[in-house]
Enzyme design. Sequence first.
Site, PDB file in Angstrom:
ATOM      1  N   GLU A  51      -6.560  -8.830  -4.245  1.00  0.00           N
ATOM      2  CA  GLU A  51      -7.856  -8.216  -4.527  1.00  0.00           C
ATOM      3  C   GLU A  51      -8.871  -9.200  -5.075  1.00  0.00           C
ATOM      4  O   GLU A  51     -10.053  -9.137  -4.715  1.00  0.00           O
ATOM      5  CB  GLU A  51      -7.699  -7.024  -5.480  1.00  0.00           C
ATOM      6  CG  GLU A  51      -7.174  -5.751  -4.826  1.00  0.00           C
ATOM      7  CD  GLU A  51      -5.661  -5.692  -4.772  1.00  0.00           C
ATOM      8  OE1 GLU A  51      -5.014  -6.636  -5.288  1.00  0.00           O
ATOM      9  OE2 GLU A  51      -5.093  -4.723  -4.236  1.00  0.00           O
TER      10      GLU A  51
ATOM     11  N   HIS B 228      -2.539   5.470 -10.791  1.00  0.00           N
ATOM     12  CA  HIS B 228      -3.229   5.788  -9.536  1.00  0.00           C
ATOM     13  C   HIS B 228      -4.108   7.027  -9.671  1.00  0.00           C
ATOM     14  O   HIS B 228      -4.348   7.725  -8.680  1.00  0.00           O
ATOM     15  CB  HIS B 228      -2.218   6.029  -8.404  1.00  0.00           C
ATOM     16  CG  HIS B 228      -1.604   4.791  -7.825  1.00  0.00           C
ATOM     17  ND1 HIS B 228      -0.700   4.034  -8.510  1.00  0.00           N
ATOM     18  CD2 HIS B 228      -1.774   4.167  -6.629  1.00  0.00           C
ATOM     19  CE1 HIS B 228      -0.320   3.013  -7.745  1.00  0.00           C
ATOM     20  NE2 HIS B 228      -0.951   3.065  -6.620  1.00  0.00           N
TER      21      HIS B 228
HETATM   22  C1  TPP Z   1      -2.850  -4.287  -7.012  1.00  0.00           C
HETATM   23  C2  TPP Z   1      -2.463  -3.332  -5.953  1.00  0.00           C
HETATM   24  N1  TPP Z   1      -3.005  -3.445  -4.734  1.00  0.00           N
HETATM   25  C3  TPP Z   1      -2.692  -2.577  -3.758  1.00  0.00           C
HETATM   26  C4  TPP Z   1      -1.798  -1.571  -3.986  1.00  0.00           C
HETATM   27  C5  TPP Z   1      -1.496  -0.547  -2.893  1.00  0.00           C
HETATM   28  N2  TPP Z   1      -0.159  -0.811  -2.351  1.00  0.00           N
HETATM   29  C6  TPP Z   1       0.918  -0.212  -2.848  1.00  0.00           C
HETATM   30  S1  TPP Z   1       2.323  -0.746  -2.132  1.00  0.00           S
HETATM   31  C7  TPP Z   1       1.458  -1.782  -1.122  1.00  0.00           C
HETATM   32  C8  TPP Z   1       2.188  -2.642  -0.155  1.00  0.00           C
HETATM   33  C9  TPP Z   1       3.182  -3.513  -0.833  1.00  0.00           C
HETATM   34  O1  TPP Z   1       3.841  -4.303   0.097  1.00  0.00           O
HETATM   35  P1  TPP Z   1       5.107  -5.132  -0.310  1.00  0.00           P
HETATM   36  O2  TPP Z   1       4.801  -5.936  -1.537  1.00  0.00           O
HETATM   37  O3  TPP Z   1       5.545  -5.891   0.876  1.00  0.00           O
HETATM   38  O4  TPP Z   1       6.189  -4.065  -0.755  1.00  0.00           O
HETATM   39  P2  TPP Z   1       6.886  -2.963   0.155  1.00  0.00           P
HETATM   40  O5  TPP Z   1       6.033  -1.748   0.107  1.00  0.00           O
HETATM   41  O6  TPP Z   1       7.027  -3.519   1.514  1.00  0.00           O
HETATM   42  O7  TPP Z   1       8.197  -2.734  -0.505  1.00  0.00           O
HETATM   43  C10 TPP Z   1       0.112  -1.696  -1.362  1.00  0.00           C
HETATM   44  C11 TPP Z   1      -0.931  -2.472  -0.652  1.00  0.00           C
HETATM   45  C12 TPP Z   1      -1.255  -1.468  -5.277  1.00  0.00           C
HETATM   46  N3  TPP Z   1      -0.412  -0.485  -5.598  1.00  0.00           N
HETATM   47  N4  TPP Z   1      -1.582  -2.363  -6.219  1.00  0.00           N
END
Ligand code: TPP
Lengths: 321, 321, 334, 334
Positions: free
Chosen positions: D70, D139
């Site tokens: 971000e 959230h």
């Molecule tokens: C700071 C922040 N940015 C965006 C999100 C929204 N978000 C939640 S999970 C996710 C994807 C995470 O991907 P990854 O780290 O690969 O974990 P996975 O879900 O594949 O286990 C996003 C973008 C968040 N929760 N926190």
Amino acid sequence: MQLNREQLLAAWRMMGTIRAFEDRVHAEFAAGGIPGFVHLYAGEEASAVGVCMNLDHRDKIASTHRGHGHCIAKGCDVPGMMAEIFGRASGLCGGKGGSMHIADLEKGMMGANGIVGGGPPLICGAALTAKTLKTGGVAVAFIGDGASNQGTTMESYNLAKAWMLPAIFVIEDNGYAESTASNWSVSGSQIKRAEGFGIPAVQVDGIDFFAIHDAAAEAVERARGGGGPSLIHVKLNRYHGHFEGDAQTYRAPGEIERLRRERDPLAHFRRRVTEAGLLEASQLDAIEAEVATAIETAVAAAKSAPMPPPPNLLTDVYVSY
Amino acid sequence: MQLNREQLLAAWRMMGTIRAFEDRVHAEFAAGGIPGFVHLYAGEEASAVGVCMNLDHRDKIASTHRGHGHCIAKGCDVPGMMAEIFGRASGLCGGKGGSMHIADLEKGMMGANGIVGGGPPLICGAALTAKTLKTGGVAVAFIGDGASNQGTTMESYNLAKAWMLPAIFVIEDNGYAESTASNWSVSGSQIKRAEGFGIPAVQVDGIDFFAIHDAAAEAVERARGGGGPSLIHVKLNRYHGHFEGDAQTYRAPGEIERLRRERDPLAHFRRRVTEAGLLEASQLDAIEAEVATAIETAVAAAKSAPMPPPPNLLTDVYVSY
Amino acid sequence: MAKKSFRQAINEALTQEMRRDPRVVLMGEDVAGGLGSPGEDDAWGGPMGVTKGLMPEFGRERVLDTPITESGFIGAAIGAAATGLRPVADLMFVDFMGVCFDQIFNQAAKFRYMFGGKAVTPVVIRTMFGAGFRAASQHSQCLYPLFTHIPGLKVVIPSSAYDAKGLMIQAIRDDDPVIFFEHKMLYDDMDEVPDEPYAIPFGEANLTREGDDVTVVALGRMVKLANEAADALRRDGVACTVIDPRTTSPMDTDSILESVGETGRLVVVDEAHPRCGMAADVAALVAQEAFRALKAPVRMVTPPHVPVPFSPALEDAYLPTAARIVEAVRGVMA
Amino acid sequence: MAKKSFRQAINEALTQEMRRDPRVVLMGEDVAGGLGSPGEDDAWGGPMGVTKGLMPEFGRERVLDTPITESGFIGAAIGAAATGLRPVADLMFVDFMGVCFDQIFNQAAKFRYMFGGKAVTPVVIRTMFGAGFRAASQHSQCLYPLFTHIPGLKVVIPSSAYDAKGLMIQAIRDDDPVIFFEHKMLYDDMDEVPDEPYAIPFGEANLTREGDDVTVVALGRMVKLANEAADALRRDGVACTVIDPRTTSPMDTDSILESVGETGRLVVVDEAHPRCGMAADVAALVAQEAFRALKAPVRMVTPPHVPVPFSPALEDAYLPTAARIVEAVRGVMA
Ligand SMILES: Cc1ncc(C[n+]2csc(CCOP(=O)(O)OP(=O)(O)O)c2C)c(N)n1
Ligand SMILES: Cc1ncc(C[n+]2csc(CCOP(=O)(O)OP(=O)(O)O)c2C)c(N)n1
Ligand SMILES: [Mg+2]
Ligand SMILES: [Mg+2]
């Protein structure tokens, strides 16, 4: 490292518990019983269990939004977790946290985390506590492929190395951050990034419990011995959507079916231990049955447990105020 | 890359202007005429000039708290800068920014920055503008060794690579972040970090204008040609304290004197161009004298310029509100 | 009693608490300084010298210099607090909160609640704030309203050396996350400060002046100006009560309401930005809880809704002054 | 006129502005989705589907998926805005501001001032906020008071699909940095929304109900509850004016003061945390500027000073309700 029969059975039970837990939560969510955002760990079990079997009561982990597996592997109470996800007063966090915030600090589980990249700085702190108080403990951050791009994660690499902390970074690379592929979002490579900070790093196959276990054992040994941080890049797969409700149209047709068929960590474990004659299929089956019963009981208990009473809204904000 | 006589004279004038500007600001600060935090660039001139001589009006730079050199090298008005540092209405920013916030977007100078690590994300944006509007421009972030540990910086590496931006990251490693040595604070290495993100990287000697110029030329060419980001790790030295008022007790006795004697980028340039017969010493001296006069004039003008009138306090917050 | 500076008072609080409790550790950029450098060790003690001398006494294991990586080390302080240490982390300028706020407001502030009361996070985040130093827009903000807004945080703003010591000791002993705001223009202010350790409880305002005509609530450096204004007004026969809440979360609302109950008039003086700021917070409290007592409109004395300018000429116009407070008090007396 | 959802309204505003002006680009995590993945492209259109369909029309050059970074991409949006684009960046949940706030409040917000009026930074940051989704503490926050506090930012909080479209178009055309707050529980709300583009100016409140007895100021999803409460009260003979400021910075203080001048009574309803929040901001405004008109204490209806809980049982108790608004109005009428 050679694991004895008891340890192998424990690993099987743990992985089976995670799988059964997650598949059941999936079904309950679809049925409408579970509110909010729920991210499931099915398919990734060997990572949490392979890593956490190397840990003990001195050690801490920080998890992600996809935290159920880490919780179970670190010894959190399973009925308490289920009740938490259902928002009940008997939940591990009294219903205040839910799926995204399950924690049990007494078990060394510092929390699932709703903030991607929230965990790595925290385990630098847990590792600092261990180092300062000389507890012999280590601290592990589980990090998604998406989270590996977050500045907080990379700062933590540098800090952990500069402070020579007993910290371990486990990248759980399931190929996707939401719908975005890690082969696009992660420039360079996880291993080279770690090396950029002078951190020893290794990549392992996430369906191979044994490979993960061994890599973690080495990292834990390094950490306990004062050798500083390590990184483990685990390539694995998730079976369910990013969160419950995700139609996963970004995945290839048949992708998940194929993964379930060919790349399942539980099936891989079963094959390995039975073919090597370490365990009998019947032992594995028996545990599976026990696990199924336990999850059934946990769900029933969660569903019939009372919701937290409204006055609880105001408690637990401060120790004193 | 071969530079012609005119270019060499321009480089000398630019480096000389920065040196004279900074040494004079140092004296004026000590005399009490300049308020606030002031960070001087003397000793690092070859970096700003070597990089910026490869840039033109299409190109943008983002600077740091130590921004005077970058401003001058990117063509900002020197009397306007001096007036700004003195807090005058005639300053480049009307006296509202001061040393830490000098900027001139029309010159492609996106600002000194009071926030360590503030610049790299911004130049990703400037590079995106260039790419989207197909201006052919590139964007450069100057980054201290300390700033290289900031998450914002590392996120920008990944983003620039994922988006294949015409972005260049110049690490100006003067060995210290405040009083903390980069050999302690920067785990691993700058080059390996860049490679961790798949970004081509090169280390150059910060007293060698020509080496910096060539490295930047290559990076600019790559960027303009659609080849994505590059990183240049410049090892250089600062002569003055972290900020004006810093006694620099963390430096070795005699360290700065030795650097001034043996590792001065201006002396190095003079030696190179005169020994190679590219320029005459008298030409260099003449420019030095011109620069001294120009700085003298700028200071005199700044000191006699009026302060901004109080109503200006309320202007320039919004375009409209 | 010995006169000590605000800087010394904080240094003394840290020293005494570190002696008392081995779990107290310090971390931040150059809190000692000189790490890896060829010259003097403990070269800085922070940019304002507040933590000078601590590293020599407690060693680098307990006084930890950090890379420039606020998310990393503030998060580490929080993680350490949740696992058994009692860290004091230095966010050099509060203006830098934007790179690490998540760890503060989503992690530290919410652990206890999200985890159903099972977490204790005794972290102190020291930070420098305020205008007057000609440090321009990114090094002069107050921003404590942002922290006060967040449930789960405690927010402390000492206005004198005496309070600084007692509140810092309380902050370190407190089991909740505390953000401790130090005004950069107060470090050289002298006050009587006892040598022995003492804790000032949170949520207890200090009445620095007492009078029946007008209640003046002020924070941080504004307390000095409010006192000045009150003294000037007293000479003209207008008697002010000056209330320094000392902590904005928890806040001693009783003292404010009680005083307004007596005076019927309120002036709130705050150096923070006006919108959703502390002046508004106190004014709203009174408009809701002590309306019947009010004899005049509430008056807020704050800077305008603009960033902090660099030029001394503009910065002086930006800041509240004793004269503006006097004017506001006269306004509510009219 | 066609009924459209809040989601569709925003999508339509983005689409129309992107057609009008090639400098408008979109960026954020999964704003298209499916990048690098083997399956469908444009797979998500954001987690709530708000930006679905934009990538197929405008291509990946103008609808940019980002890594989870971000600071990086919000900063990039700001840098792009300062150099000639008009980016709309998606901060998926406002709760994530803590990892990127610096770029917003120290860079975008202050460029113009610090640079003496020479910068223009026309960036829009879309973000989702609010409770009710059972999304727990990290959230579900509102947090717009933190942005409203900062000079240099504009803050927009639409409460209906109609407003969402018109305010988004204004946000994109506006030359200042705008933070655009979308309540996650409003996306499916339907409203009459014209097909053609229209801009709603900032700083102009919308009076959704008119009445002489009490002024109710409400924001975002609270406007619906305030309207419900006003309708219920009207049946009992109490006539409320409901004011939706629509933008908190700039804020239409005139409309609020004028209405209170007529009613003499103020209830402020806000879903954000109470301390240094919008309810306090509005209450303080009135206590200072319209005190003489006030016949009763100002009343604030907000959640308590606690994080947002997960359990539906607790979250329902957390949120303001129409019933609580009715009660507050009756309170000021008493
Ligand atoms: C700071 C922040 N940015 C965006 C999100 C929204 N978000 C939640 S999970 C996710 C994807 C995470 O991907 P990854 O780290 O690969 O974990 P996975 O879900 O594949 O286990 C996003 C973008 C968040 N929760 N926190
Ligand atoms: C986010 C942030 N953290 C800390 C600071 C305080 N600070 C200003 S300059 C500086 C050191 C920067 O070191 P480096 O990046 O090496 O640049 P140099 O000063 O050596 O040019 C620090 C810590 C800041 N301005 N912003
Ligand atoms: Mg992933
Ligand atoms: Mg440096």
